[in-house]
Design an enzyme around this catalytic site. Structure first.
Site, PDB file in Angstrom:
ATOM      1  N   ASP A  61       1.030  -1.174  -0.080  1.00 39.89           N
ATOM      2  CA  ASP A  61      -0.024  -0.024   0.129  1.00 39.89           C
ATOM      3  C   ASP A  61       0.915   1.070  -0.087  1.00 39.89           C
ATOM      4  OD1 ASP A  61      -1.790   2.037   1.217  1.00 39.89           O
ATOM      5  OD2 ASP A  61      -3.289   0.466   0.721  1.00 39.89           O
ATOM      6  N   LYS A  85     -12.023  -5.109  -6.746  1.00 40.31           N
ATOM      7  CA  LYS A  85     -13.341  -4.438  -6.443  1.00 40.31           C
ATOM      8  C   LYS A  85     -13.452  -3.466  -7.732  1.00 40.31           C
ATOM      9  CE  LYS A  85     -13.111  -1.072  -3.595  1.00 40.31           C
ATOM     10  NZ  LYS A  85     -13.227  -0.265  -2.269  1.00 40.31           N
TER      11      LYS A  85
END
Length: 921
Positions: A78, A159
């Site tokens: 991340d 997603k």
């Protein structure tokens, strides 16, 4: 009072999954999305390597760590740092950067990811169209990173937001994965436009076009004007544009594929049936487009009717032209072939002759002459191209080898290639016919000994004579190998003794002659012979060395062959001499230290070890030598005794630990019998008659008596500690077995096993593990458990001391009250009633002082208790109503009293007087 309103922010995010995440310890409610996806598709239980893209704050990493098998590799990436999570590896990096890919390769090494999960979203807040495109672009970038590390058959979970680019993403997913399914878990909010796509069965193509994962090409919008130009060039009328007939190629070559019309009909087109003239079909250019766009080919015009008279126009062609929508691939090919024949018959297309083909093939082309510079440039270009081709071929070969190596490592088909590399060529014994020679280890040890001390000439002659034995004789070689193995084992024990104190203590017990195992009853003559042999041997040899020397002396030789006897004699002398030399080096005497102090002799062999290291090694060997129990009886001065005590402290501790851990079975037998001493062979040595075999006083085993007395004392203080001892004790008490039976059980076939000729390491292993198993009963185990429960039920030392102190204080108070009561009772000035009341008060006060005074319960006057009159609900005993104002005033009062140096009390407290109402000065 009104009901407390539940906090609702961010469109109801604080739902049940929010509270479930707080209860179960997940960092975000999004963790339940992955839990529900895994419950439906079951992809985490079978994965061994997982990559989580956009993993912060780490909810999906927690789920992966929980559901994936143990020892799995889980990596999280991340932009922001992630707090550590057990069984996971995280780092902060952009997934679009090359640095992220390099770091992933360093972590994964040769692994391929079984699953890649992505739950990231870009920063939103601008126009909705721009946010949707940014999310689709981020999904495509995560897919580009996933295809680099996914293994064949892997899974990709991402997603996606519902937008106009959603279908383009699904098309890309379907090209790379065998099964693509979109779903929306119940934990995802209904107001959110997010959906989750699970792609299973990665196809792992050999090469992927970079445009295939480029957002500029995947999400590219088509220009309607260019589409109209393409339709006009293909011969498709504007009336058919946007209909199912507009896709002519699909209608011709895939007639079963139905395309629904979602854009309506063209302006002015009110019919669904379209007819095409046969001559237009013959002269048209886009044949496939016309066959897919029209329903019928008619022969109504005059030119078209002439086509019916041609021989190629048979009944089958006329039937096919009547209805084009029902034709198949074969019928369309027949129509196209019929069109070619008609064009040749009408002269529209001219057939190519053989002469024309030959002329085209033999057509000459003028070649301009090249100057020297052009030739050099062409030659350099050719050489560069050839070098580049060779480099590509070599790079391709290396890549193939790398892929094969990675595949073998993934399948665990690798073979360690460094087997045997640590053995040098000079240690392999080349030329003696054996691949592996144990003598190499002895040569290395001899070289080390040469570096530490000079070997005399006669010693070296003995060693050389022992080495140059007849290798052709298998018996001689076998005995020589046994001797070499024993020498290596002795070297191993010496190194182990330097490192491990337990092993050193155990060897000291084995070396003790008093601990020698019983080998049966012998005659006096044999005992005398053994005593003479023991006197001739080294005094440091214990029971174990006696076994070794007896094994060497009792070997049977071939008496017929004098040469074998001579070789064996030389070999035994060399072995004994090497052992003696090792003992001399391990136990340096005063003479040897004096020799070491002299200047060293010149020799061809020079040691690479410094004098300090040699002295340190000799000091360690000397300390090991003087740890022998034989030296404990010597008289030492006070300083030497103190140093010896410090050196032997570790050995004694190690001996006690080993005795507690390893000799429980032997101790149990000895504890039950009292005077019975159980050895590894589990039987007792029965003493003979005192008249025939009288033992002198100086040879009496005092240590044995001390050991037996210690065992008896330990049994008396702590009881039986093992289940075997309890079982034997119960059997003796219940008359199930007698002492004579136990003694008879000690005599078995194992006591007279011939151990001659067996290697030392084998005897050590047998002595440690070859023991008789004593049966235990259920009652013995139950008795030990009951005893342990009783021990566990006792309070700890602190609790017991606290209870004792409390009891002591109570007794002191009662004793003090009793003294006061006696004083009151002796007073004659007061009546008996007053005496009785005073004594009762004293006793009550002494008992009351032992009881803990109940604290006053504080009740905050707010909420339902604000303005309440009477006892609050749910309170028992003494209570006091307080409020924030009272708390602040009390703190201010204490602070002021502390500043003024006053003690808090009723005398110092003054009533509050409002400002302006006090007495005037």
């Amino acid at each position: 009072m009104g009901k407390k309103q539940e906090k609702k922010t961010a469109k109801g995010r604080l739902d049940k999954f929010y509270w479930l995440a707080k209860e179960q310890g997940y960092r975000s409610r999004a963790a339940f999305k992955l839990v529900q996806l895994n419950k439906k598709f079951n992809f985490l239980e079978k994965a061994r390597c997982c990559i989580d893209l956009c993993a912060a704050p780490g909810g999906w990493l927690q789920v992966a760590s929980k559901f994936m098998p143990a020892n799995s590799l889980i990596v999280g990436v991340d932009l922001v740092p992630i707090k550590p999570i057990p069984r996971t590896i995280t780092f902060a990096e952009d997934i679009n950067s090359y640095k992220c890919r390099d770091q992933l390769r360093q972590i994964l090494k040769d692994w391929k990811a079984d699953i890649v999960i992505h739950d990231g979203a870009p920063n939103v807040g601008t126009a909705w169209v721009q946010d949707a495109y940014a999310q689709s672009e981020l999904t495509l970038q995560s897919l580009r990173l996933a295809v680099e590390f996914l293994t064949a058959g892997g899974t990709f979970v991402t997603k996606v937001f519902r937008s106009k680019d959603y279908n383009n993403l699904l098309w890309v997913f379907n090209q790379l994965f065998k099964k693509v399914e979109a779903t929306k878990p119940s934990s995802s909010r209904n107001v959110s436009a997010e959906i989750f796509v699970v792609c299973q069965g990665y196809k792992n193509p050999a090469r992927i076009d970079p445009k295939f994962l480029d957002p500029r090409h995947v999400f590219k919008e088509l220009d309607p004007a260019s589409l109209a130009d393409q339709d006009q060039e293909a011969g498709v009328p504007l009336s058919l544009k946007g209909t199912s007939a507009g896709n002519a190629h699909a209608n011709v070559f895939e007639p079963k594929k139905i395309r629904r019309n979602r854009e309506g009909y063209a302006d002015g087109d009110y019919t669904l049936f379209h007819s095409l003239d046969a001559m237009d079909f013959i002269k048209g250019q886009d044949v496939i487009g016309m066959l897919g766009s029209y329903n019928q080919i008619s022969f109504e015009s005059d030119e078209s009717k002439k086509l019916l008279s041609l021989p190629d126009t048979n009944d089958e062609m006329r039937e096919n032209c009547s209805d084009l929508k029902v034709l198949g691939k074969k019928d369309f090919r027949n129509l196209m072939n019929w069109r070619k024949e008609v064009r040749l018959a009408l002269g529209i297309d001219l057939p190519k002759s053989k002469h024309q083909d030959l002329a085209e093939q033999t057509q000459t082309v003028e070649v301009e002459e090249m100057d020297e510079d052009d030739q050099i440039d062409d030659e350099l270009a050719r050489l560069n191209e050839e070098a580049a081709r060779k480099a590509r071929k070599e790079r391709r070969r290396k890549n193939e080898l790398r892929q094969k190596k990675i595949l073998k490592m993934q399948l665990q088909m690798t073979t360690p290639m460094d087997i045997g590399m640590d053995v040098m060529d000079d240690q392999l014994g080349a030329g003696n016919g054996d691949m592996f020679e144990i003598s190499s280890g002895e040569r290395v040890s001899k070289k080390a000994l040469i570096q530490q001390a000079d070997v005399s000439d006669d010693e070296s002659e003995t060693i050389v004579s022992s080495q140059h034995t007849d290798d052709d004789d298998p018996e001689t070689r076998a005995r020589r190998l046994d001797a070499e193995m024993d020498a290596l084992y002795d070297e191993f024990k010496q190194k182990q003794s330097e490192r491990d104190a337990k092993f050193r203590a155990k060897q000291a017990r084995l070396q003790d002659a008093k601990n020698d195992s019983w080998h049966g009853i012998k005659d006096d003559e044999e005992n005398d012979e053994d005593d003479d042999e023991a006197n001739l041997s080294d005094e440091s040899e214990g029971g174990y060395d006696l076994v070794q020397r007896r094994k060497e002396q009792e070997e049977t030789f071939d008496t017929d062959d004098e040469e074998d006897e001579e070789d064996e004699r030389l070999e035994r002398e060399a072995t004994q001499h090497s052992k003696k030399r090792k003992r001399d080096l391990a136990a340096p005497t005063a003479d040897s230290f004096e020799m070491d102090a002299k200047p060293p002799k010149r020799s061809l062999v020079h040691s690479l070890v410094s004098d300090a290291d040699v002295s340190a090694q000799q000091s360690r060997e000397a300390s090991i030598w003087f740890d022998n129990p034989l030296f404990k009886d010597l008289e030492l001065d006070e300083q030497d005794a103190q140093e010896a005590l410090e050196d032997d402290q570790d050995d004694e501790d190690a001996w006690e630990e080993e005795q507690d851990d390893e000799d429980d079975a032997e101790e149990s037998d000895s504890e039950v019998e009292g005077e019975q001493e159980v050895e590894d062979d589990d039987f007792e040595v029965v003493p003979q008659d005192q008249e025939e075999h009288a033992i002198p006083d100086e040879e009496w085993d005092l240590n044995g008596e001390d050991e037996e007395a210690g065992k008896q004392k330990r049994i008396k203080d702590h009881g039986l500690a093992t289940a075997e001892a309890v079982a034997l004790a119960q059997a003796l008490v219940n008359r199930q077995i007698t002492k004579e039976d136990l003694m008879d059980q000690g005599f078995s076939k194992h006591n007279f096993v011939d151990k001659d000729g067996l290697p030392t390491w084998f005897l050590d292993d047998e002595q440690k593990h070859y023991k008789a198993n004593i049966p235990i009963t259920k009652e013995a185990i139950q008795a030990l458990r009951e005893r342990q429960r009783a021990l566990d039920a006792r309070p700890i030392k602190k609790v017991a001391e606290a209870k004792a102190r409390k009891k002591m204080r109570t007794l002191r108070r009662l004793e003090k009250a009793q003294k006061k009561a006696e004083t009151i009772n002796e007073n004659e000035d007061i009546s008996e009633k007053e005496k009785s009341n005073t004594i009762n008060k004293l006793l009550a006060k002494s008992v009351k002082g032992a009881q803990k005074k109940k604290e006053v319960q504080l009740v905050v006057a707010k909420g339902v208790n604000r303005g309440l009159k009477g006892r609050p609900k749910g309170t028992k005993g003494r209570y006091k109503m307080v409020d924030p104002r009272m708390k602040k005033e009390l703190r201010a009062f204490k602070r002021k009293a502390k500043r003024d140096g006053k003690k808090l009390g009723s005398s110092n407290s003054k009533p509050r007087v409002p400002k302006g109402y006090g007495p005037r000065n």
